[in-house]
Design an enzyme around this catalytic site. Structure first.
Site, short mmCIF file in Angstrom:
data_model
loop_
_atom_site.label_atom_id
_atom_site.label_comp_id
_atom_site.label_asym_id
_atom_site.label_seq_id
_atom_site.Cartn_x
_atom_site.Cartn_y
_atom_site.Cartn_z
N THR A 135 3.48 -15.69 -15.40
CA THR A 135 2.39 -15.78 -14.42
C THR A 135 1.21 -16.58 -14.98
OG1 THR A 135 1.49 -13.66 -15.17
CG2 THR A 135 2.95 -13.60 -13.26
N GLY A 136 1.27 -16.96 -16.24
CA GLY A 136 0.17 -17.73 -16.85
C GLY A 136 0.48 -19.22 -16.85
N ALA A 179 -1.35 -8.87 -21.39
CA ALA A 179 -0.02 -9.25 -20.91
C ALA A 179 0.61 -8.15 -20.04
CB ALA A 179 0.88 -9.56 -22.10
N ALA A 180 0.28 -8.17 -18.76
CA ALA A 180 0.85 -7.17 -17.83
C ALA A 180 0.91 -7.77 -16.44
CB ALA A 180 -0.05 -5.93 -17.81
N SER A 235 0.07 -7.49 -12.49
CA SER A 235 -1.17 -6.90 -11.96
C SER A 235 -1.33 -6.97 -10.44
CB SER A 235 -2.36 -7.57 -12.63
OG SER A 235 -2.37 -8.94 -12.30
N TYR A 281 0.99 0.06 -10.11
CA TYR A 281 0.20 -0.79 -11.02
C TYR A 281 -0.82 0.07 -11.78
CZ TYR A 281 -3.64 -3.81 -12.43
OH TYR A 281 -4.64 -4.41 -13.14
N LYS A 313 -0.97 1.26 -15.84
CA LYS A 313 -2.15 0.99 -16.69
C LYS A 313 -2.68 2.30 -17.29
CE LYS A 313 -2.94 -3.51 -16.47
NZ LYS A 313 -3.58 -4.47 -17.35
N ALA A 340 -2.52 -0.90 3.25
CA ALA A 340 -2.21 0.43 2.69
C ALA A 340 -2.76 0.58 1.28
CB ALA A 340 -0.70 0.62 2.65
N GLY A 341 -3.34 1.74 1.00
CA GLY A 341 -3.77 2.06 -0.36
C GLY A 341 -5.14 1.55 -0.76
N1 UFG Z 1 -9.05 -8.17 1.68
C1 UFG Z 1 -9.12 -8.62 2.99
N2 UFG Z 1 -8.38 -9.73 3.31
C2 UFG Z 1 -7.62 -10.41 2.42
C3 UFG Z 1 -7.56 -9.93 1.07
C4 UFG Z 1 -8.29 -8.81 0.75
O1 UFG Z 1 -9.80 -8.05 3.82
O2 UFG Z 1 -6.96 -11.39 2.79
C5 UFG Z 1 -9.86 -6.99 1.31
C6 UFG Z 1 -9.03 -5.88 0.72
O3 UFG Z 1 -8.50 -5.07 1.72
C7 UFG Z 1 -10.06 -5.19 -0.17
C8 UFG Z 1 -11.00 -6.32 -0.60
O4 UFG Z 1 -10.76 -7.39 0.30
O5 UFG Z 1 -10.79 -4.28 0.60
C9 UFG Z 1 -10.72 -6.80 -2.01
O6 UFG Z 1 -9.31 -7.05 -2.12
P1 UFG Z 1 -8.66 -7.73 -3.38
O7 UFG Z 1 -7.17 -7.79 -3.12
O8 UFG Z 1 -9.36 -8.98 -3.74
O9 UFG Z 1 -8.96 -6.70 -4.56
P2 UFG Z 1 -8.63 -5.14 -4.65
O10 UFG Z 1 -9.94 -4.43 -4.49
O11 UFG Z 1 -7.52 -4.71 -3.78
O12 UFG Z 1 -8.02 -5.09 -6.11
C10 UFG Z 1 -8.80 -5.18 -7.24
C11 UFG Z 1 -8.01 -5.85 -8.35
C12 UFG Z 1 -6.80 -5.04 -8.71
C13 UFG Z 1 -7.24 -3.65 -9.02
C14 UFG Z 1 -8.05 -3.07 -7.91
C15 UFG Z 1 -8.60 -1.74 -8.25
O13 UFG Z 1 -7.61 -7.12 -7.93
O14 UFG Z 1 -6.17 -5.61 -9.82
O15 UFG Z 1 -9.15 -3.90 -7.62
O16 UFG Z 1 -8.48 -0.91 -7.16
F1 UFG Z 1 -6.16 -2.89 -9.21
#
Ligand code: UFG
Length: 329
Positions: free
Chosen positions: A35-36, A74-75, A77, A141, A145, A283-284
């Site tokens: 992925t890098g 190295a994981a 994510s 994920y 961690k 979800a989540g």
């Molecule tokens: N979102 C949208 N539209 C998109 C993408 C994201 O509305 O197209 C929203 C998501 O629902 C979320 C926010 O934007 O509410 C941020 O989403 P990201 O996917 O950018 O980031 P996350 O908060 O889901 O995830 C981040 C890190 C993960 C970590 C997590 C901790 O990227 O690695 O925070 O909960 F696990």
């Protein structure tokens, strides 16, 4: 003394490698390049291509280089991918870390800074989140961690190793030089997705849920600039070198921005209307994730300086507009 950066060709890893080199430190990078990107690795560092699940590869690195400490990025994510394919995450993140720790113990390397995440908390009990709050991940994920953190804890007790685990909130932005930045394939993070619209790669951004219990109904996150994260790794390394005890630290700005606020700021920065379409919740997703980073400020002396969303998005835009295809892979 050489610092070994595992996963140094990835997004946060490459920014940390650059920051280490800028400080005159001797750096070796190991990355599988799954992925890098080779191009993301600072030319001042020595790059070894290999997998941390390969104990012989790690042993040979520890033998050929004079490694005093390890920084471990190295994981895998991606939250969504981890739900669909949990065993991929258990295999890479846990088996990889176990192999690494065995090799560190065998080769007498006793300091490690570890890339953890706010996903270890799951749905927070309160915000801002403190390091000793409940940890109940809502996806594999975050679960892997958290298990990695526990693997460090027990290995530290048994073998005298010391570790610092850094729980990042939403990493974003790009180095001001404009040569390295965020590049995921496929992209799932909010800011790079938004910037794909002015870059002509998509015609709108979807807002995942507008009925959250937040001021404007969209999710609130704590966006932290990647160069501030890189600086925290250097401080954590110095803390361990100076004899600091193993510990866990949150890294965030302590300020939350909603999805709508992020889109609005991106419109201002890029001058593009960036159409947004309201959709269902993903979800989540917890409604609000905001860090208390007081502990990192107090103990590590961390002082994040890029706390304006406009500055964060401007640095990201500076990278994405000049690298619409990332590193071109
Ligand atoms: N979102 C949208 N539209 C998109 C993408 C994201 O509305 O197209 C929203 C998501 O629902 C979320 C926010 O934007 O509410 C941020 O989403 P990201 O996917 O950018 O980031 P996350 O908060 O889901 O995830 C981040 C890190 C993960 C970590 C997590 C901790 O990227 O690695 O925070 O909960 F696990």
């Amino acid at each position: 003394m050489t610092v070994l950066v595992l996963g140094g060709a990835g997004y946060i890893g490459s920014h940390t490698v650059k920051a280490l080199c800028d400080k005159g430190m001797d750096v070796a990078v190991a990355d599988s390049l799954v992925t890098g990107y080779r191009e993301a690795v600072d030319k001042r560092a020595r790059l070894y291509i290999g997998d941390i699940k390969d104990g012989d590869f790690l042993d040979s690195l520890f033998k050929s280089e004079d490694i005093g400490a390890v920084i471990h990025f190295a994981a895998y994510s991606l939250v969504g991918e981890s739900v669909e394919n949990p065993l991929k995450y258990y295999e890479n993140n846990l088996y990889g870390t176990m192999t690494l720790l065995k090799s560190m113990v065998k080769n007498g390397v006793d300091k490690i800074v570890f890339s953890s995440t706010a996903a270890t908390y799951g749905e927070p009990e309160r915000v801002p989140i403190m390091e000793d709050d409940r940890t109940e991940p809502t996806n594999p994920y975050g679960e892997t961690k958290l298990a990695m953190e526990k693997m460090f804890k027990w290995t530290a007790k048994a073998h005298g190793l010391r570790y610092v685990s850094l729980r990042y909130f939403n990493a974003c932005g790009a180095d001001t030089d404009g040569n390295i930045g965020e590049a995921h394939d496929p992209e799932s993070h909010l800011i790079p997705i938004i910037l794909q619209v002015p870059n002509g790669k998509r015609d709108h951004v979807s807002i995942f849920g507008t009925d959250y219990p937040t001021p404007d109904g969209t999710c609130v996150r704590d966006y932290i600039h990647v160069t501030d994260l890189a600086e925290a790794h250097i401080l954590a390394l110095k803390y361990l070198i100076n004899g600091g005890e193993s510990d866990i630290f949150n890294l965030g700005n302590g300020v939350g921005f909603s999805v709508r606020e992020v889109i609005e700021t991106a419109r201002k920065v890029t001058g593009h209307p960036i159409p947004a379409v309201e959709g269902e919740r993903r979800a989540g997703d917890p409604a609000r994730l905001i860090a208390s980073s007081e502990k990192a400020k107090k103990i590590l002396g961390w002082n994040p300086c890029h706390d304006s969303l406009e500055e964060i998005i401007s640095s990201a835009w500076n990278w994405h507009k000049n690298h619409p295809d990332g590193y071109g892979k």
